[in-house]
Enzyme design. Structure first.
Site, PDB file in Angstrom:
ATOM      1  N   ASP A 411       1.613   0.099  15.974  1.00 35.59           N
ATOM      2  CA  ASP A 411       2.452   1.298  15.894  1.00 35.59           C
ATOM      3  C   ASP A 411       3.718   0.994  15.086  1.00 35.59           C
ATOM      4  O   ASP A 411       3.808  -0.034  14.411  1.00 35.59           O
ATOM      5  CB  ASP A 411       2.784   1.756  17.333  1.00 35.59           C
ATOM      6  CG  ASP A 411       2.827   3.262  17.434  1.00 35.59           C
ATOM      7  OD1 ASP A 411       3.441   3.885  16.550  1.00 35.59           O
ATOM      8  OD2 ASP A 411       2.269   3.815  18.393  1.00 35.59           O
ATOM      9  N   ASP A 474       1.524  12.537  16.062  1.00 37.32           N
ATOM     10  CA  ASP A 474       0.507  12.580  17.123  1.00 37.32           C
ATOM     11  C   ASP A 474      -0.167  13.949  17.165  1.00 37.32           C
ATOM     12  O   ASP A 474       0.472  14.966  17.423  1.00 37.32           O
ATOM     13  CB  ASP A 474       1.159  12.288  18.474  1.00 37.32           C
ATOM     14  CG  ASP A 474       1.565  10.825  18.592  1.00 37.32           C
ATOM     15  OD1 ASP A 474       1.521  10.119  17.563  1.00 37.32           O
ATOM     16  OD2 ASP A 474       1.922  10.401  19.695  1.00 37.32           O
TER      17      ASP A 474
HETATM   18  C1  GLA Z   1       2.586   6.705  19.429  1.00 39.70           C
HETATM   19  C2  GLA Z   1       1.225   6.775  18.783  1.00 39.70           C
HETATM   20  C3  GLA Z   1       0.200   7.233  19.805  1.00 39.70           C
HETATM   21  C4  GLA Z   1       0.193   6.292  20.983  1.00 39.70           C
HETATM   22  C5  GLA Z   1       1.603   6.158  21.549  1.00 39.70           C
HETATM   23  C6  GLA Z   1       1.685   5.054  22.597  1.00 39.70           C
HETATM   24  O1  GLA Z   1       3.054   7.953  19.820  1.00 39.70           O
HETATM   25  O2  GLA Z   1       1.242   7.641  17.682  1.00 39.70           O
HETATM   26  O3  GLA Z   1      -1.072   7.307  19.215  1.00 39.70           O
HETATM   27  O4  GLA Z   1      -0.292   5.056  20.583  1.00 39.70           O
HETATM   28  O5  GLA Z   1       2.535   5.852  20.543  1.00 39.70           O
HETATM   29  O6  GLA Z   1       2.947   4.963  23.164  1.00 39.70           O
END
Ligand code: GLA
Length: 662
Positions: A411, A474
């Site tokens: 991430d 997301d």
């Molecule tokens: C971010 C990513 C998600 C997930 C969360 C975990 O928001 O984009 O896909 O992995 O972190 O905290």
């Protein structure tokens, strides 16, 4: 506001002025001065009196006598006391029972958005016929008067849609809106519900080998591949052409061993049971590249968030096999964030109590022929606030490999605090570092970059060692935008190729948790057609196919959407091409994906609110002559077509076909 007119009494009740009929009224009054008719006529119902909870709209909540942001309804400076404040795409169904006379309103974009680039089309649709179409309306346009006859009509649909540029700022007002009714009352009703129709026939008992036709591995590393095969067990597997060092288990169909030396190995897999046989060509490419077809699997994030545990991961692996998902190619079982506890005295990362033995967990997953994935962030903390890899990258890469993981999702969260800038070098640094470290491990570890598309990651994700990269934020927060996301992804489709995948985030159908507040899994809220569209679009884009709903709640419908081998074959095609947009109107578009065998996978997409015919012309999709067309969801040949193929595509639906010349 109600206006009631009493025939015969010669009086207007409720202090309302006479309307258009006043000439006729005077005549009748003159001829029949004493006639008294006791019925109530022409009642005006304001739109805002109706049940607004039935309205489906793209953003916010429909408001009575206020704008969508709860301000006075205002269009080009004109303020309206009454009306409906909504937001595109907005749709309202009103039952009239054949007793209405007219719908009158003033439609326009609410001034509350200032000079923002709104563009809305308002439509009044009466028993399926569009009787009012505003054309494109922008901020500041004077309210457009609507006066539509409803004589004899059963259903009025009020629609405010975006004008082809997305719904941003589309604050749509139906101001001073009334339904004039001779008798009775209009009723706002919920939009018709779609049935969850299972389109795909269940796999038969005879074997059918599915999954990718090409597979990359790094020489000398452990090799693991479960030949995805539908059909009744027991089944006998065999292979010819397997390179030395690899063994196929005849009962499970799992290939294990050590990846061969650099080169291409042509293998034929066979599967046989009492019902028949299946054969499939498979190329193993020993070299630097992994993920030669889009990765497929499950990730826990959108179902379980910080509730994820080791037993839940094992259960997901069990279900991946028992549900048949593994038989069509799903392979990775990925834990996302929230497994981390802290660093030990030696700096090694220690999982929290929910993950007592990572090595045992990956061994459990591997024993099923599946692979295991894990998550980290290059910053000091992960997105959910757990321990990140910053300054411990080498230790983490080694630990992940030692534990036996086969994929890392890396991430960005909290890395911004230490990145020292947002220039390309700063954006690339943590991924280049982790990419290099993973290559040094004695395992094939796929690297998924999750930095939301910053710095046009699709242009350099592969160069820094990534195999896939998220192209945006997301998706859990914007599930209603799957069509727009697909269109946007197709624009950068040329960066999609074997081992290098644009990742628009996970498939969220069936039961998923709420991204807002990490809620527990519930039905995803997408209509059945939207769920088919989700999968169709992800297959056409050659996106990684990771299901991220609750595996324990997979029902027949969700599995039918996730597990159609003919749709998956489009996704897994060895060319690795993303579809291109062959043609587009406001509501519809056609996607075309080139397949290795010269055929084309075509998606006829309708992001509009109503069923409509979508046409794929040969000139647009680049074919000629007669084409055999096969409906992939129904697994049914539709026959031969010349010049064009068209389909009536439901609201938010996709017709997914494959076509080939003779
Ligand atoms: C971010 C990513 C998600 C997930 C969360 C975990 O928001 O984009 O896909 O992995 O972190 O905290």
């Amino acid at each position: 506001m109600k206006r009631t007119k009493m025939w015969g009494a010669g009086e207007m009740k409720l202090g309302v002025h006479r309307r258009k009929h006043s000439g006729l009224w005077s005549a009748i009054h003159a001829i029949l001065p004493v006639l008294i008719v006791n019925s109530v006529l022409a009642v005006d119902t304001t739109l805002s009196e109706l049940d607004l909870s039935t309205i489906r709209q793209g953003w916010g909540k429909a408001q009575a006598d206020k704008s969508v942001q709860e301000k006075p309804l205002t269009i080009a400076g004109e303020v309206f006391e009454k009306g409906l404040g909504t937001h595109a795409s907005s749709i309202m169904y009103i039952e009239l029972d054949g007793k209405a006379e007219a719908f009158r309103a003033k439609a326009g974009v609410d001034d509350e958005i200032g000079a923002s680039p709104a563009s809305i089309v308002f439509k009044a649709i009466v028993d399926g016929r569009t009787l009012f179409d505003s054309g494109v309306m922008k901020a500041g346009d004077k309210a457009r008067p609507v006066d539509v006859s409803l004589k004899g009509a059963k259903m009025l649909i009020l629609f405010a849609g975006d004008a082809g540029d997305g719904i941003n700022f589309d604050h749509a007002d139906w101001a001073a809106a009334v339904i004039v009714m001779a008798d009775g009352k209009p009723r706002a009703v919920a939009a018709p519900k779609e049935d969850a129709v299972i389109l795909t026939p269940k796999p038969g008992p005879a074997p059918r080998i599915n999954g990718p036709k090409v597979y990359g591995c790094r020489p000398g590393n452990p090799f693991l591949y479960r030949v995805p095969t539908t059909g009744a067990r027991p089944m006998k597997f065999s292979a010819t052409g397997l390179p030395a060092g690899l063994v196929l288990d005849a009962v499970t169909g799992i290939v294990t061993g050590t990846a061969p030396a650099r080169g291409e190995y042509k293998v034929t897999f066979r599967a046989e049971n009492g019902h028949g046989k299946s054969e499939r060509e498979f190329r193993i490419i020993g070299g630097d590249k992994l993920a030669l077809t889009p990765t497929m699997g499950w990730n826990d994030w959108y179902a379980h968030y910080n509730r994820i545990t080791d037993p839940m991961m094992r259960e997901a692996a069990d279900i991946m096999v028992s549900s048949g998902m593994a038989d069509v190619g799903y392979q990775y079982v990925d834990i996302d964030d929230c497994w981390e506890a802290k660093r030990g005295p030696d700096g090694n990362i220690i999982p929290n109590q929910k993950f007592p033995d990572m090595r045992d967990m990956t061994a459990y997953i591997h024993a099923k022929g599946l692979k295991a994935g894990i998550y980290s962030s290059p910053g000091p903390r992960t997105c959910a606030g757990y321990t990140g890899s910053y300054k411990y990258e080498a230790q983490d890469a080694k630990q992940i490999a030692d534990w036996g993981f086969d994929l890392l999702k890396h991430d960005w969260c909290s890395y911004g605090e230490v990145a020292g800038g947002r220039d390309l070098t700063a954006l690339q640094k943590p991924y280049r570092l982790m990419g290099d470290l993973l290559k040094q491990q004695k395992r094939d570890i796929v690297l998924n970059l999750c930095q939301y598309g910053m710095g046009d990651v699709w242009k350099w994700g592969a160069e820094v060692g990534g195999h896939s990269w998220r192209t945006g934020g997301d998706l859990g927060f914007e599930l209603h935008r799957i069509f727009q996301i697909a269109l946007r992804n197709c624009e950068i489709g040329q960066f999609n190729k074997p081992g290098e995948w644009n990742d628009p985030d996970y498939i969220q159908i069936g039961y998923i948790g709420s991204a807002h507040g990490m809620g527990h899994p519930r039905p995803c809220g997408l209509t059945p057609n939207e769920q088919y569209s989700f999968m169709s679009l992800w297959c056409l884009m050659a996106s990684p196919l990771f299901y991220s709903g609750d595996m324990t709640k997979l029902d027949e419908f969700a599995l039918n959407v996730l597990c159609n081998p003919e749709a998956i074959e489009v996704n897994q095609d060895p060319l690795g091409k993303c579809a291109r947009v062959a043609c587009k109107t406001n509501d519809t578009f056609v996607l075309v994906k080139e397949m290795e065998d010269g055929s084309k996978a075509v998606g006829l997409c309708n992001q509009g609110e109503f069923e409509t015919e979508v046409v794929a012309n040969w000139t647009d999709i680049g074919v000629s002559g007669k084409q055999r067309v096969r409906d992939l969801w129904r697994q049914k040949d539709l026959g031969e077509f010349t010049d064009r193929f068209s389909a009536n595509v439901p609201r938010h639906g996709v017709a997914l076909v494959r076509m080939a010349g003779r």
